[in-house]
Design a protein around this motif. Structure first.
Motif, mmCIF file in Angstrom:
data_model
loop_
_atom_site.group_PDB
_atom_site.id
_atom_site.type_symbol
_atom_site.label_atom_id
_atom_site.label_comp_id
_atom_site.label_asym_id
_atom_site.label_seq_id
_atom_site.Cartn_x
_atom_site.Cartn_y
_atom_site.Cartn_z
ATOM 1 N N VAL A 93 0.846 -1.193 0.000
ATOM 2 C CA VAL A 93 0.000 0.000 0.000
ATOM 3 C C VAL A 93 0.876 1.236 0.000
ATOM 4 O O VAL A 93 1.976 1.238 0.564
ATOM 5 C CB VAL A 93 -0.964 0.037 1.213
ATOM 6 N N VAL A 94 0.370 2.292 -0.658
ATOM 7 C CA VAL A 94 1.022 3.608 -0.636
ATOM 8 C C VAL A 94 0.049 4.577 0.016
ATOM 9 O O VAL A 94 -1.100 4.716 -0.413
ATOM 10 C CB VAL A 94 1.388 4.087 -2.052
ATOM 11 N N SER A 95 0.504 5.236 1.063
ATOM 12 C CA SER A 95 -0.330 6.155 1.826
ATOM 13 C C SER A 95 0.151 7.590 1.614
ATOM 14 O O SER A 95 0.914 7.868 0.700
ATOM 15 C CB SER A 95 -0.285 5.748 3.301
ATOM 16 N N GLY A 96 -0.346 8.501 2.446
ATOM 17 C CA GLY A 96 0.078 9.897 2.355
ATOM 18 C C GLY A 96 -0.499 10.645 1.179
ATOM 19 O O GLY A 96 0.107 11.589 0.678
ATOM 20 N N ASN A 97 -1.678 10.272 0.725
ATOM 21 C CA ASN A 97 -2.296 10.903 -0.442
ATOM 22 C C ASN A 97 -3.127 12.129 -0.058
ATOM 23 O O ASN A 97 -3.411 12.381 1.106
ATOM 24 C CB ASN A 97 -3.178 9.869 -1.163
ATOM 25 N N THR A 157 4.873 5.487 1.880
ATOM 26 C CA THR A 157 4.077 6.691 2.070
ATOM 27 C C THR A 157 4.730 7.897 1.426
ATOM 28 O O THR A 157 5.934 7.903 1.137
ATOM 29 C CB THR A 157 3.832 6.962 3.571
ATOM 30 N N GLN A 158 3.901 8.893 1.193
ATOM 31 C CA GLN A 158 4.333 10.179 0.660
ATOM 32 C C GLN A 158 4.282 11.218 1.780
ATOM 33 O O GLN A 158 3.597 11.017 2.789
ATOM 34 C CB GLN A 158 3.410 10.606 -0.485
ATOM 35 N N ILE A 159 4.963 12.321 1.590
ATOM 36 C CA ILE A 159 4.863 13.420 2.537
ATOM 37 C C ILE A 159 3.769 14.359 2.048
ATOM 38 O O ILE A 159 3.675 14.661 0.849
ATOM 39 C CB ILE A 159 6.203 14.151 2.732
ATOM 40 N N LEU A 200 7.954 8.147 -0.758
ATOM 41 C CA LEU A 200 7.733 7.742 -2.146
ATOM 42 C C LEU A 200 7.246 8.890 -3.016
ATOM 43 O O LEU A 200 7.175 8.748 -4.238
ATOM 44 C CB LEU A 200 6.726 6.600 -2.216
ATOM 45 N N GLY A 201 6.903 10.006 -2.386
ATOM 46 C CA GLY A 201 6.409 11.128 -3.159
ATOM 47 C C GLY A 201 5.960 12.254 -2.263
ATOM 48 O O GLY A 201 6.162 12.243 -1.039
ATOM 49 N N PHE A 202 5.343 13.243 -2.897
ATOM 50 C CA PHE A 202 4.770 14.415 -2.234
ATOM 51 C C PHE A 202 3.345 14.544 -2.737
ATOM 52 O O PHE A 202 3.086 14.383 -3.932
ATOM 53 C CB PHE A 202 5.571 15.665 -2.581
ATOM 54 N N SER A 203 2.402 14.825 -1.836
ATOM 55 C CA SER A 203 1.004 14.943 -2.267
ATOM 56 C C SER A 203 0.425 16.280 -1.848
ATOM 57 O O SER A 203 0.793 16.843 -0.808
ATOM 58 C CB SER A 203 0.157 13.809 -1.678
ATOM 59 N N ALA A 241 10.703 10.087 -6.997
ATOM 60 C CA ALA A 241 9.447 10.184 -6.261
ATOM 61 C C ALA A 241 8.345 10.685 -7.193
ATOM 62 O O ALA A 241 8.610 11.141 -8.304
ATOM 63 C CB ALA A 241 9.601 11.117 -5.062
ATOM 64 N N VAL A 242 7.098 10.612 -6.710
ATOM 65 C CA VAL A 242 5.918 10.993 -7.485
ATOM 66 C C VAL A 242 5.274 12.221 -6.843
ATOM 67 O O VAL A 242 5.125 12.287 -5.616
ATOM 68 C CB VAL A 242 4.898 9.840 -7.541
ATOM 69 N N PHE A 243 4.876 13.185 -7.665
ATOM 70 C CA PHE A 243 4.148 14.373 -7.210
ATOM 71 C C PHE A 243 2.664 14.091 -7.437
ATOM 72 O O PHE A 243 2.202 14.042 -8.576
ATOM 73 C CB PHE A 243 4.609 15.596 -8.002
ATOM 74 N N GLU A 244 1.916 13.893 -6.348
ATOM 75 C CA GLU A 244 0.495 13.501 -6.463
ATOM 76 C C GLU A 244 -0.412 14.686 -6.179
ATOM 77 O O GLU A 244 -0.184 15.437 -5.219
ATOM 78 C CB GLU A 244 0.192 12.355 -5.484
#
Length: 589
Positions: A93-97, A157-159, A200-203, A241-244
């Motif tokens: 799972v990827v969280s922080g959305n 998770t993302q920040i 894993l990214g920034f949201s 990383a991914v920019f969400e």
């Protein structure tokens, strides 16, 4: 000696290639052999030299599913299982959305982050307050705290922009005041440090529907491009990383103007930082074809080597409701009095009393609270009988117009609210009704079908762990297999190979998780063994199993013979084995 062997199954390997008969051997958490099988294949050695074995005869063997849009940011600190996602073959799972999360946090600001998450994602604040152990301040410390946990699935998770703004700017950030150059520099250092530590990214969220429990928009909703680009550059400087983005426009713009303006800056940002930008995308009733324009723009960017991806929902996006939760009668005086006096079971028995039913149906509503958020849902439900459907058993997520509450009421010669009340009384008062807000503008799944075919669209928006009183879309992976690869009857469907790829290789690739998502030698042994003939979705039900007795909608499944994480069986026939091989995922620096 192998740690695990899986023999007799049909492998759907996640690449989209045709299925094939094969046996699999696992050692030290990795796949070490995939032996294609024919009439002459002898797998005796696999059986004789395995510490554990799964007989997959008549079963499909797939990679574990990778769910990239969840909200387990708080739940991960108290729940080893991360249900309901782990009930549906999800192994990562990827969280922080959506711009909300719990790190970084200034001492004394924990409750503010809880109320932000509660308002945006409908996670009971009392459950978060009781369940979270705040043993971090910075984002790297948050990752370290998670890494000490033993889990049934892998967690990345993302920040989140909201937490970063609140930490760096205090009350000015929380209230969406414009960031100065100094503010942006402080936030950029936090974001880069987070990615360097393994985010894993920034949201970020820019939709005005995302509001804290006090009605305030999520911090970052109105962020200027200078802030967005500054944080995007910092994210890219930290690593892969991914920019969400949860996109939207500002007041006064048409939906098309807002969406295309958002597409412009997201494409420009992706090109500059050479990192993927992923945005949430749904079909709306007011502009039912706007998503096509978004996908066309994303597709052109992708053709030019600019990674812009839409996250789509696999079924109608809306709300489920019934007496155990939100519904049309929450503001009727008789209902309010009974709900205050009785536990859930006793309340449902009283609601079935004809005299109680008559009293509730005859009453006027009490006024909603000054900050409505979810408190005003009763009025919306009351005026939506022509768009509300019974979910059914087994659940039907592509119902026809003759199944609306209004149509049922007409056939019965009832007032729509009376019919709604009676439908919710079914199954001893636990029946759920569905009100699709999005992805159902034409009354079918044809738009979703087209989304699923587009190369710039990835499966997302399950919101696992969130919207506890309204949604239980963590079951998307099972729905994808049953509806889109097997059962759909109102339009075309997909091959099983295609559906598996959409939620394994495609989702893993977006976040650079190259060690999983396919079944091949050397890859991480995250595996599902599935009885496709028996695979079914349960009827959604309300459970009261969160900390402090918090409620959440749960939808289980049958047909998963086994789920394997890092070579260890975590679930057999739907039951938790007690194994906890899951761990924190840190992104590529």
């Amino acid at each position: 000696m192998y740690d695990l062997t899986i023999t007799g199954g049909t492998v759907v390997d996640g690449t989209g290639a045709d299925r094939f008969a094969a046996d699999i051997a696992v050692k030290d958490g990795r796949i070490v052999e995939i032996r294609r099988r024919d009439a002459t294949t002898d797998s005796t050695d696999l059986l004789a030299n395995a510490a554990d074995h799964i007989d997959a005869t008549g079963r499909v063997v797939t990679p574990g599913f990778v769910d990239i849009h969840t909200h387990y940011d708080g739940q991960v600190s108290w729940d080893d299982l991360l249900e309901p996602s782990s009930m549906h073959g999800v192994t990562t799972v990827v969280s922080g959305n959506c711009g909300v999360g719990f790190a970084p946090v200034q001492p004394g600001r924990e409750q503010w982050l809880i109320e932000l998450m509660e308002g945006v994602e409908d996670i009971p604040g009392t459950a978060l307050a009781e369940g979270i152990t705040w043993n971090w301040r910075t984002f790297p410390e948050y990752l370290d705290a998670i890494e000490r946990r033993t889990l049934a699935v892998d967690f990345g998770t993302q920040i989140a922009h909201g937490a970063v703004r609140g930490y760096a700017m205090g009350e000015r950030g929380a209230r969406n005041e414009e960031a100065t150059e100094d503010d942006i520099a402080v936030m950029a250092r936090i974001v880069q440090e987070a990615v360097e530590a393994g985010a894993l990214g920034f949201s970020t969220s820019r939709t005005e529907a995302h509001r804290a429990i006090d009605g305030e928009p999520v911090p970052g909703t109105y962020a200027a491009e200078a802030e967005l680009f500054g944080l995007g550059r910092a994210m890219a400087a930290g690593g892969r990383a991914v920019f969400e983005v949860s996109p939207q426009g500002t007041a006064g713009e048409s939906p098309a103007e807002a969406c295309m303006r958002e597409m412009d800056w997201m494409t420009k940002l992706a090109a500059e930082i050479e990192r993927p930008v992923s945005f949430t995308m749904i079909q709306t009733g007011g502009a039912p074809d706007l998503w096509r324009q978004q996908l066309e723009r994303a597709g052109k960017a992708l053709e030019n080597g600019i990674e812009v991806y839409a996250q789509f929902a696999a079924r109608p996006f809306g709300m489920l409701f019934g007496f155990p939760g939100y519904h049309a009668f929450t503001h009727r005086p008789t209902y309010r009095a009974l709900a205050a006096e009785h536990d859930c079971d006793a309340l449902l028995r009283r609601l079935a009393d004809p005299a109680v039913r008559a009293a509730i149906l005859a009453e006027d509503d009490l006024p909603p609270s000054p900050v409505p958020l979810f408190d005003g849902l009763f009025a919306l439900i009351q005026h939506s009988a022509d768009r509300i459907f019974g979910i059914g058993d087994p659940p039907d997520y592509e119902p026809t117009p003759d199944q609306t509450v209004a149509a049922v009421a007409a056939r019965r010669g009832q007032d729509p609210l009376a019919a709604m009340y009676d439908l919710m009384l079914e199954s001893e008062g636990t029946a759920m009704l569905m009100l699709p807000f999005f992805n159902y503008a034409e009354g079918n799944h044809d738009a979703i079908y087209d989304m699923m075919t587009h190369p710039a669209a990835v499966s997302g928006l399950s919101d696992g762990g969130a919207h506890c009183g309204l949604i239980c879309d963590a079951s998307y992976p099972t729905f994808m297999l049953t509806h889109w690869a097997r059962d759909r009857h109102r339009g075309p469907k997909f091959s099983l190979e295609y559906v598996v790829k959409k939620q394994t290789l495609d989702t893993a690739t977006l976040f650079g998780l190259s060690d999983r998502g396919v079944l091949s030698v050397g890859k991480k042994a995250d595996i599902n063994v599935i009885d496709m003939d028996a695979l079914t979705l349960d009827v959604p039900r309300m459970a009261y199993d969160l900390p402090a007795g918090g409620r959440r909608l749960i939808q289980g499944a049958a047909g998963y013979d086994a789920t394997v994480v890092s070579g260890v069986v975590t679930r057999r026939h739907g039951a938790d084995t007690g194994a906890r091989p899951g761990s924190l995922i840190r992104g590529v620096r």
